[in-house]
Design a protein around this motif. Structure first.
Motif, PDB file in Angstrom:
ATOM      1  N   ALA A  31      50.361  43.833  73.174  1.00 47.87           N
ATOM      2  CA  ALA A  31      49.522  42.720  72.722  1.00 47.87           C
ATOM      3  C   ALA A  31      50.059  42.180  71.399  1.00 47.87           C
ATOM      4  O   ALA A  31      50.733  42.902  70.644  1.00 47.87           O
ATOM      5  CB  ALA A  31      48.089  43.199  72.528  1.00 47.87           C
ATOM      6  N   CYS A  32      49.748  40.920  71.119  1.00 47.10           N
ATOM      7  CA  CYS A  32      50.128  40.326  69.828  1.00 47.10           C
ATOM      8  C   CYS A  32      49.356  41.060  68.729  1.00 47.10           C
ATOM      9  O   CYS A  32      48.183  41.384  68.898  1.00 47.10           O
ATOM     10  CB  CYS A  32      49.777  38.842  69.816  1.00 47.10           C
ATOM     11  N   VAL A  33      50.014  41.289  67.614  1.00 46.66           N
ATOM     12  CA  VAL A  33      49.382  42.031  66.524  1.00 46.66           C
ATOM     13  C   VAL A  33      48.160  41.288  65.967  1.00 46.66           C
ATOM     14  O   VAL A  33      47.235  41.884  65.413  1.00 46.66           O
ATOM     15  CB  VAL A  33      50.433  42.340  65.415  1.00 46.66           C
ATOM     16  N   ASN A  34      48.114  39.965  66.178  1.00 43.90           N
ATOM     17  CA  ASN A  34      46.965  39.165  65.714  1.00 43.90           C
ATOM     18  C   ASN A  34      45.992  38.814  66.849  1.00 43.90           C
ATOM     19  O   ASN A  34      45.208  37.866  66.732  1.00 43.90           O
ATOM     20  CB  ASN A  34      47.468  37.887  65.040  1.00 43.90           C
ATOM     21  N   ASP A  35      46.094  39.530  67.941  1.00 39.74           N
ATOM     22  CA  ASP A  35      45.180  39.385  69.092  1.00 39.74           C
ATOM     23  C   ASP A  35      45.253  38.031  69.794  1.00 39.74           C
ATOM     24  O   ASP A  35      44.262  37.588  70.387  1.00 39.74           O
ATOM     25  CB  ASP A  35      43.708  39.633  68.677  1.00 39.74           C
ATOM     26  N   CYS A  36      46.400  37.331  69.716  1.00 40.82           N
ATOM     27  CA  CYS A  36      46.471  35.998  70.357  1.00 40.82           C
ATOM     28  C   CYS A  36      46.728  36.087  71.853  1.00 40.82           C
ATOM     29  O   CYS A  36      46.253  35.239  72.609  1.00 40.82           O
ATOM     30  CB  CYS A  36      47.592  35.154  69.775  1.00 40.82           C
ATOM     31  N   CYS A  37      47.537  37.055  72.270  1.00 43.38           N
ATOM     32  CA  CYS A  37      47.913  37.083  73.689  1.00 43.38           C
ATOM     33  C   CYS A  37      48.344  38.482  74.108  1.00 43.38           C
ATOM     34  O   CYS A  37      48.572  39.351  73.261  1.00 43.38           O
ATOM     35  CB  CYS A  37      49.077  36.122  73.931  1.00 43.38           C
ATOM     36  N   SER A  48      58.198  37.453  70.864  1.00 43.15           N
ATOM     37  CA  SER A  48      57.223  37.151  69.804  1.00 43.15           C
ATOM     38  C   SER A  48      56.064  36.349  70.399  1.00 43.15           C
ATOM     39  O   SER A  48      56.166  35.820  71.510  1.00 43.15           O
ATOM     40  CB  SER A  48      57.890  36.357  68.684  1.00 43.15           C
ATOM     41  N   CYS A  49      54.976  36.288  69.647  1.00 43.98           N
ATOM     42  CA  CYS A  49      53.780  35.579  70.120  1.00 43.98           C
ATOM     43  C   CYS A  49      54.031  34.058  70.074  1.00 43.98           C
ATOM     44  O   CYS A  49      54.444  33.538  69.037  1.00 43.98           O
ATOM     45  CB  CYS A  49      52.604  35.953  69.224  1.00 43.98           C
ATOM     46  N   PRO A  50      53.768  33.343  71.180  1.00 39.76           N
ATOM     47  CA  PRO A  50      54.018  31.896  71.171  1.00 39.76           C
ATOM     48  C   PRO A  50      53.065  31.131  70.247  1.00 39.76           C
ATOM     49  O   PRO A  50      53.359  30.007  69.838  1.00 39.76           O
ATOM     50  CB  PRO A  50      53.795  31.492  72.637  1.00 39.76           C
ATOM     51  N   LYS A  51      51.936  31.755  69.878  1.00 42.38           N
ATOM     52  CA  LYS A  51      50.945  31.055  69.055  1.00 42.38           C
ATOM     53  C   LYS A  51      51.187  31.284  67.558  1.00 42.38           C
ATOM     54  O   LYS A  51      51.348  30.338  66.788  1.00 42.38           O
ATOM     55  CB  LYS A  51      49.543  31.523  69.448  1.00 42.38           C
ATOM     56  N   CYS A  52      51.217  32.564  67.145  1.00 47.57           N
ATOM     57  CA  CYS A  52      51.339  32.839  65.703  1.00 47.57           C
ATOM     58  C   CYS A  52      52.748  33.261  65.301  1.00 47.57           C
ATOM     59  O   CYS A  52      53.008  33.516  64.121  1.00 47.57           O
ATOM     60  CB  CYS A  52      50.319  33.890  65.273  1.00 47.57           C
ATOM     61  N   LYS A  53      53.637  33.358  66.303  1.00 47.55           N
ATOM     62  CA  LYS A  53      55.065  33.685  66.070  1.00 47.55           C
ATOM     63  C   LYS A  53      55.293  35.112  65.570  1.00 47.55           C
ATOM     64  O   LYS A  53      56.406  35.463  65.175  1.00 47.55           O
ATOM     65  CB  LYS A  53      55.739  32.693  65.084  1.00 47.55           C
TER      66      LYS A  53
HETATM   67 ZN   LIG Z   1      49.865  35.936  67.891  1.00 43.17          ZN
END
Ligand SMILES: [Zn+2]
Length: 250
Positions: A31-37, A48-53
């Motif tokens: 999971a993304c470390v910032n809970d985005c995906c 990497s996360c497509p939202k928060c990178k």
């Molecule tokens: Zn993220």
């Protein structure tokens, strides 16, 4: 301590192998470390996360080196479909799962969720669902817990549990009949992005509701299409806001 001819496994590896043969394992989903995906489906190979990178992998605090292959966050999903299907292969359990069908209260008193207004209105709205007594009536509960019961630790994990209301009141609330479906990693609460983590569970619940799964029933010795309905979610006031994705409620 144990008799010589005991068949207890001696290593965690052997236990895991045994559990796997019963389909009792779990899936590790990054999971993304910032809970985005969640890094699954079209993001399965993303770095990497497509939202928060944010990077999918952990970084060495001192050198700044990215530890490829070591995920920042891991969601554990315990697939519900094989476990629900397997319940109908044990005769006593398969009989217990029929309890709700013939034990509705006749004096108007509420003794079990089967007597509730929600259950009755679902009966009326979707008449084909209660017509099959083996279909499952589920509740979903989410709460936070401290994994090692350390009062001083601020690390919290989130457990998502499924309650099976097909059984009698004294059985459906028993520990062994409450199913752990998701373990959401900490250390902090997933805020209103908890829905990201619920995704694999909701997909399976949707499948059980719309299509169902061909299941063998040991009592009737026949197969049938098992469907499931999620009646409600149970959570404290803090969690209601998270599950509904409404920050302002908190
Ligand atoms: Zn993220």
């Amino acid at each position: 301590m144990l008799p010589k001819d005991n068949v207890l496994h001696t290593s965690t590896y052997d236990v895991k192998k045994l559990l796997k043969s019963f389909d009792m394992g779990y899936q590790k989903i990054h999971a993304c470390v910032n809970d985005c995906c969640l890094f699954r489906k079209n993001l399965k190979k993303a770095e990497s996360c497509p939202k928060c990178k944010a990077s999918r992998w952990k970084t060495n605090m001192h050198t700044g080196e990215v530890k490829k292959g070591v995920p920042n966050k891991v969601l554990r999903y315990f697939p519900i479909i094989p476990r629900l299907k397997r319940m109908f292969r044990t005769e006593s359990l398969a009989k217990d799962l029929r309890w709700h069908f013939s034990n509705r209260s006749s004096d108007g008193k509420l003794r079990h969720p089967v007597d509730s207004v929600t259950w009755v209105s679902m009966d009326a709205t979707y008449p084909s669902f209660p017509a099959e007594q083996r279909n499952l009536w589920l509740g979903h509960s989410t709460d936070v817990f401290n994994p090692f019961n350390m009062k001083t630790s601020r690390y919290s994990s989130w457990a998502v549990l499924l309650v099976n209301y097909n059984m009698a009141p004294d059985l459906c609330m028993k520990e062994e009949n409450i199913m752990l479906s998701l373990l959401i990693p900490g250390p902090h609460q997933p805020c209103n992005n908890i829905n990201v983590y619920l995704e694999p569970l909701i997909e399976d619940l949707n499948h059980l509701w719309t299509k169902g799964e061909l299941t063998y029933d040991v009592v009737s010795k026949t197969t049938f299409t098992l469907r499931a309905m999620l009646l409600w979610t149970i959570s404290d006031f803090l969690m209601i806001g998270f599950v509904c994705g409404v920050k302002d409620m908190i």
